[in-house]
Design an enzyme around this catalytic site. Structure first.
Site, mmCIF file in Angstrom:
data_model
loop_
_atom_site.group_PDB
_atom_site.id
_atom_site.type_symbol
_atom_site.label_atom_id
_atom_site.label_comp_id
_atom_site.label_asym_id
_atom_site.label_seq_id
_atom_site.Cartn_x
_atom_site.Cartn_y
_atom_site.Cartn_z
ATOM 1 N N ARG D 267 0.951 -1.274 -0.170
ATOM 2 C CA ARG D 267 -0.035 -0.016 -0.066
ATOM 3 C C ARG D 267 1.035 1.143 0.060
ATOM 4 N NH1 ARG D 267 -0.127 2.103 5.012
ATOM 5 N NH2 ARG D 267 -0.504 0.407 6.622
ATOM 6 N N HIS D 271 -2.357 4.092 5.757
ATOM 7 C CA HIS D 271 -3.595 3.095 6.175
ATOM 8 C C HIS D 271 -4.986 3.703 5.715
ATOM 9 C CE1 HIS D 271 -6.177 0.032 8.126
ATOM 10 N NE2 HIS D 271 -6.779 1.004 8.709
ATOM 11 N N TYR D 280 6.060 4.536 10.947
ATOM 12 C CA TYR D 280 6.345 3.160 10.941
ATOM 13 C C TYR D 280 7.067 2.647 9.742
ATOM 14 C CZ TYR D 280 1.835 2.886 8.968
ATOM 15 O OH TYR D 280 0.738 3.101 8.015
HETATM 16 C C1 LIG Z 1 -11.666 -7.280 14.793
HETATM 17 C C2 LIG Z 1 -10.881 -6.086 14.348
HETATM 18 N N1 LIG Z 1 -9.970 -5.505 14.988
HETATM 19 C C3 LIG Z 1 -9.290 -4.595 15.004
HETATM 20 C C4 LIG Z 1 -9.686 -3.523 13.903
HETATM 21 C C5 LIG Z 1 -8.922 -2.287 13.302
HETATM 22 N N2 LIG Z 1 -8.266 -2.353 12.395
HETATM 23 C C6 LIG Z 1 -8.880 -1.833 11.177
HETATM 24 S S1 LIG Z 1 -7.773 -2.093 9.799
HETATM 25 C C7 LIG Z 1 -6.451 -2.852 10.748
HETATM 26 C C8 LIG Z 1 -5.512 -3.355 10.210
HETATM 27 C C9 LIG Z 1 -5.842 -4.439 9.219
HETATM 28 O O1 LIG Z 1 -4.762 -4.858 8.652
HETATM 29 P P1 LIG Z 1 -4.569 -5.817 7.078
HETATM 30 O O2 LIG Z 1 -5.650 -6.809 7.445
HETATM 31 O O3 LIG Z 1 -3.304 -6.143 6.825
HETATM 32 O O4 LIG Z 1 -5.499 -4.961 5.958
HETATM 33 P P2 LIG Z 1 -4.955 -3.531 5.353
HETATM 34 O O5 LIG Z 1 -5.522 -2.510 6.059
HETATM 35 O O6 LIG Z 1 -3.461 -3.483 5.165
HETATM 36 O O7 LIG Z 1 -5.501 -3.719 3.907
HETATM 37 C C10 LIG Z 1 -7.099 -2.949 12.141
HETATM 38 C C11 LIG Z 1 -6.232 -3.415 13.051
HETATM 39 C C12 LIG Z 1 -10.581 -4.087 12.998
HETATM 40 N N3 LIG Z 1 -11.198 -3.372 11.884
HETATM 41 N N4 LIG Z 1 -11.325 -5.269 13.262
#
Ligand SMILES: Cc1ncc(C[n+]2csc(CCOP(=O)(O)OP(=O)(O)O)c2C)c(N)n1
Ligand SMILES: Cc1ncc(C[n+]2csc(CCOP(=O)(O)OP(=O)(O)O)c2C)c(N)n1
Ligand SMILES: [Mg+2]
Ligand SMILES: [Mg+2]
Lengths: 339, 371, 339, 371
Positions: D267, D271, D280
């Protein structure tokens, strides 16, 4: 001598974590993004840098894992303070919380205590998308064995969090995320008032608003507005939902004779129902009107552009005050929270 | 984007078939094609395991009998799984942690916990009869897989304390389907927590056979997905269980992180005494597994190697008998339960509300007593 | 013409599942051990054999998986009826239930409904070990978007389950496991009384006991015992906690002027608090005494040998009746449920 | 206890390195050592993907711009992940199901959903702007991994209906740590549900790098633990994404069950617009990935093969620009939200209590209007 200066609740929470990490080597902070990033709300900002990655660290993205891992660490004498990123994202840990965190001391006849804190940023009012705005305190408050705490200002943010970390029992520490940026002149450290005590935030004689967490500033505003209309409103901030301070609440309502419970959470079968039931029972002979509830609507948390309609606000509190049968006429048409 | 070295992935994958050192007749099996080198345990250790299995099985049969006599509310037997219960447990130290499920009664007795305390949960007088801290043994866990994350945390905690203790976490085949299994393996791997995940694949989760539980080639193939080395072992071969445990322990204790073991075994009895196993499996299947008896197997080897004679067998059986009868006697006594204790351990200090409730119950009991 | 014959609640539930499977090809039953074994309580006994493994089948052992899979199947028009093996073993599915099951219709502006039923054997009284006896109805009742239903006899077991399966919305169907073997003369099929209506199980004039599920037979016994002491006790069985039948409850209390809420669940911030709060508000001018609660103690469910002390029983109800200020003297020393 | 045939396990394991058909310069890479045969997609398909990526990226940049203008509350960009968003989405049919996360805006636009409806969740006027049933597209999911189990159920439901539709479920690298990931893979495998689990490993879960998320050799090694074949692919190579999707779809559609894909990507933005990625990660790292641009790569190949000329490029860019500007205009309009709708969809029929609440809010609004 330190003097009071303006501090946000977020900064106060950060200071509480710092002071706890400094005072007790067994305190650890972990969760999702709490390390390098300092948490999505920056409550753990700088902790990893200042205390080392051993004391404050990121975990894999799994809430049951975080809570369960913390339970295991307690067995070796640590005192974990874990962060759930948002209210609804603590639900994956629900089994660990209800079946283990809440029960461990009891099921081991007191041999295993879990001195851990689960921090949960909760409730809405910040335009968050769905699943980021739940008022989930009721689930925890309903679970015997959990203490449930929620500050409404910076001073309490500091004081209650330090008490929670020092507590021998698990504490669900609910942080009203809408208040993270609210400022207050405070002198830290301060551990007042005592853990488990509710506090009268404003004195009044006509009606008591019993409230907590995110709704406290709104209730105080409503009290101001009511004052202009000639009502003297007392505001009680519960601070700790469990243990519940019957004494402060009942003394207040016994004095005022009227009570409205104000909570952002949906009312049905939750904390506000409990407060209304307790007050109705214990102050039966002092009450001049039914205890009313002004709470969130019984709907899933709405999309940001509609949250204003959902959240209990000053107007709804004023409406409720007006309906407190000042002329001793029953009015049962109210359709506010907890219908 | 790097290439995953074949060697690195090979080090994580299990042997293509369960490690076996002794065949059902007690004959040593030539080792070939196993993923790692496994060393035949000493005769002394095998004798110790044999002895504990004899005592363990007798305990287990006694416990089942106690359910019929109404002295135990419910009992999940581990008859048939002796090599796992005993072999895994005797492999770890008193200073290591054990995280049992409801099925590990035999393991806990083997660990030296008073059998009456072990049965407390199942008799119904308390949720956990022993002291988890003093025994380094977590309460018997019923919410499936939840204990695995605790194990990962405790083992990591030990490591943080600078100690070389590990955690041995038991789990059944069915429970590997729970999300907590996944989270535990992953946390343990990421934190290099010295945890041994010991899956007793006894082929059923209550009535549900493994084929409805997973399509994995074997449960041990779950390890690589976490970067955790894994092995599958003949769980009715005590020698193999010890040998694989040795490798796992060496791995964990030397700071290399967790290890996953799948032990192929079989529960000979029903899920608990309340279950009716005839509803979901054939008696032929049970018979097949009776022929793979872990006690007979190691007994045959010990005898063949002159490491066990009939006198010792008789004496051990007598000891097992004596322990069972002592247990029966002790379980015949009505356990003491203290209603007022209900309020003692909800929190370290009871709240005002709990004090009020205590007073109410006390008043009720006083009223009953005077009535 | 069928005539009434004695049926256990368990058998009635089984018949309801059979009739639903027969009447609607889209109905599916799945969960842990529900196929070959017929469920640990045998509620699904024979369904796989009689309707085929396509209609009633075992799943892997994972509750979030079961509920989430059911959600997905709803998208293709199925109507899953899933079983959680015990109350506390539904907690792993809590996130799926609160964040998806409860919210799906709402978050999709009504485009995706989830006509699913989650069956939860719950509460205690059968000597179960820990985690097998939780009264978890409060968690679901507190969650907007879930209907929460609990039968107290065989007839309602059948009727409410069929209504639940036919309902366009998700229903958490709480089965009081202590009542599985309770018998009643019933004539099936019968879909009376209407879904969403509470029922007066016994008429009385002095006090209303509002109760539900596992506590109904006990409340009726208490009413009998109270009758011998000269009190005429009315017993209201809620049947559906959500939607809540204000009308039946309030009409009853308005008539009797006194109310006790009886529930096996811990009272704090749960269903019994809600009932007490509602009644106190809506019947304020009819109440001659505070609404009392007789509920489970605020402790983790105790070991089997102590569950008798925990469970609300006839004596505690009689005590509460006696404390209903018949002489108009306040008595605030009661320390029963929901303290 | 059977031997696990090497062939059986090999069929489940991913290639040792990510499948790549085109290198960053757009040159075809000789295929060797991949776990399966992957076929270079036709030029026509590559052109279609290229076009959708151009439009998708422009859309994404526009969405980020809208956050700065206060027209979007929050936006999780997928810039850099175009090959995944577009390649995976264009591989499935309209009758297949798609289960997106919050990050799949570009995928949904590619799928033909009105961009304004796609952005509804992030603008804050509704939880889901489109019709999931009509579009066969689940609501954008924020509770991580929860949608995967839905996907497994929906795909199984399709199969039960006798249709050959599959479900394509998106997930991020971090979310593979959640228990629901595990349960979804396992359910899909056991029920042979035709589900493609498409992991966009963009190296971070907000701030947490993959190294803190897992110790697995690669996320694709998680498949074998469920008996699910898995592959890792260069997620910035549109040709490889299509080729691997083809194999996965053929597998799923022919009744062989689920397939797991790990796409290595990155990405480029933070975020979300609210995140500060400099906290980071280094800008050097970002630069490295800028050089692996999926659009440039396939554009180079198409041009080299005479399948694309500058006129088409210009026309496509102009179209992307026109769409972006149309989106900007439409997003400048204040969305209509209807407070009374709050009560409409809690249940199919509002309860008496909801009707009362509706009346209360209506009265408040009426009062406001007259005030
Ligand atoms: C159950 C849950 N825990 C925490 C979150 C908060 N949260 C939203 S996105 C994220 C990171 C997700 O990372 P990834 O799975 O790698 O997807 P990306 O955002 O990189 O596409 C977090 C911790 C959430 N949405 N759902
Ligand atoms: C979270 C959870 N779900 C369901 C149950 C009910 N339950 C108890 S034992 C069991 C089967 C477990 O099978 P397995 O893991 O193979 O262990 P075994 O009993 O065979 O030793 C089930 C479904 C439970 N205890 N916990
Ligand atoms: Mg098993
Ligand atoms: Mg990511």
């Amino acid at each position: 001598m330190t003097t009071a200066r303006p501090v946000t609740m977020g900064a106060a929470l950060n200071t509480a974590l710092r002071d706890s990490l400094r005072d007790d080597d067994d305190v650890l902070v972990f969760g999702e993004d709490v390390g390098t990033l300092g948490g999505v709300f920056r409550i753990t900002d700088g902790l990893a840098a200042d205390f080392g990655e051993d004391r404050c660290f990121d975990t894999p993205l799994a809430e049951a894992g975080i809570v369960g891992f913390a339970i295991g660490m307690c067995l070796t004498g640590f005192r974990p303070v874990v962060e759930m990123q948002f209210d609804a994202f603590a639900y994956p840990a629900f089994e660990q919380i209800t079946s283990h965190v809440a029960k461990m001391r009891n099921r081991t006849s007191g041999r295993v205590g879990l001195p851990m804190v689960i921090r949960v940023p909760y409730a809405g009012g910040i335009g968050g998308v769905e699943h980021h705005c739940d008022s989930s305190e009721g689930y925890y408050a309903h679970t015997p064995g959990l203490k449930v705490v929620t500050p409404s200002d910076a001073a309490d943010g500091y004081s209650l969090l330090r008490e929670a970390i020092d507590d021998p029992d698990p504490v669900i520490f609910m942080e009203p995320k809408a208040l993270y940026w609210s400022k207050q002149d405070v002198e830290l450290p301060s551990r007042q008032p005592a853990f488990g005590k509710a506090v009268v935030r404003r004195r009044g004689t006509d009606v008591t608003l019993v409230t907590y967490g995110p709704s406290v500033p709104m209730a105080l505003k409503a009290a101001d507005a009511a004052a202009e209309e000639g009502w003297s409103v007392e505001v009680v901030d519960l601070r700790t939902i469990v243990p519940f301070d019957d004494q402060t609440v009942m003394e207040s309502v016994a004095r005022t004779g009227r009570c409205i419970v104000v909570s952002e959470a949906q009312g049905f079968a939750g904390v506000s129902g409990e407060v209304a039931a307790r007050v109705s029972e214990r102050c039966f002979h002092s009450l001049h009107a039914p205890v009313l509830r002004v709470s969130g609507l019984e709907i899933p948390y709405p999309a940001p552009m509609l949250e204003k309609v959902h959240l209990p606000g000053v107007e709804r509190v004023l409406d409720a005050i007006a309906r407190l049968q000042w002329d001793d006429q029953p009015d049962l048409t109210y359709a506010g929270g907890a219908l | 984007m790097e290439t995953t070295a074949q060697a690195a992935t090979d080090a994580l994958l299990p042997s293509a078939r369960p490690v076996q050192l002794l065949d059902p007749s007690g004959t040593e099996v030539p080792q070939a094609g196993t993923a790692r080198d496994y060393v035949m345990p000493s005769a002394a250790r095998l004798r110790e395991v044999w002895r504990a299995m004899v005592i363990g099985r007798r305990f287990d049969i006694q416990a089942t009998a106690l359910t019929k006599q109404g002295r135990l509310a419910v009992y999940p037997s581990s008859r048939g799984q002796e090599a796992c219960q005993v072999g895994a447990t005797l492999s770890v130290r008193a200073s290591d942690w054990v995280f049992p499920t409801y099925r590990e009664s035999m393991a806990l007795v083997t660990r030296g916990i008073d059998p009456v305390e072990v049965l407390s949960l199942l008799r119904g007088d308390s949720h956990c009869g022993y002291d988890p801290i003093a025994t380094h043994t977590a309460p018997q866990c019923t919410p499936l897989s939840t204990q695995l994350v605790h194990a990962a945390g405790a083992a990591y905690g030990e490591q943080r304390r600078g100690r070389d203790s590990v955690a041995l976490a038991f789990i059944g085949d069915g429970a590997t389907s729970e999300g907590d299994f996944h989270e535990a393996l992953n946390f343990a791997a990421v934190f290099e927590s010295p945890t041994i995940f010991f899956v007793q694949n006894n082929k059923y989760a209550i009535s549900v056979p493994l084929s409805k539980q997973t399509k994995a080639p074997s449960l041990a193939y779950k390890g690589i997905g976490y970067g955790v080395p894994a092995e599958q072992v003949d769980g009715n071969d005590p020698a193999a269980v010890l040998a694989v445990m040795d490798v796992a322990l060496e791995h964990a204790r030397s700071g290399k992180g967790p290890f996953l073991i799948e032990a192929h075994t079989y529960r000979l009895d029903a899920h608990t005494n309340a279950d009716d196993a005839t509803r979901y499996r054939s008696s032929d299947e049970v018979t097949t597994w009776l022929d793979r008896d872990p006690i007979a197997r190691v007994e045959a080897w010990l005898k063949a190697h002159g490491e066990l004679n009939d006198d010792v067998v008789a004496a051990t059986n007598a000891e097992a008998e004596a322990r069972a009868s002592e247990l029966r006697d002790r379980m015949n006594a009505e356990p003491k339960v203290e209603p007022m204790s209900l309020f003692d351990n909800v929190f370290a200090e009871p709240t005002a509300q709990l004090e009020q409730a205590r007073a109410m119950v006390q008043a009720e009991l006083d009223a009953e007593a005077t009535a």
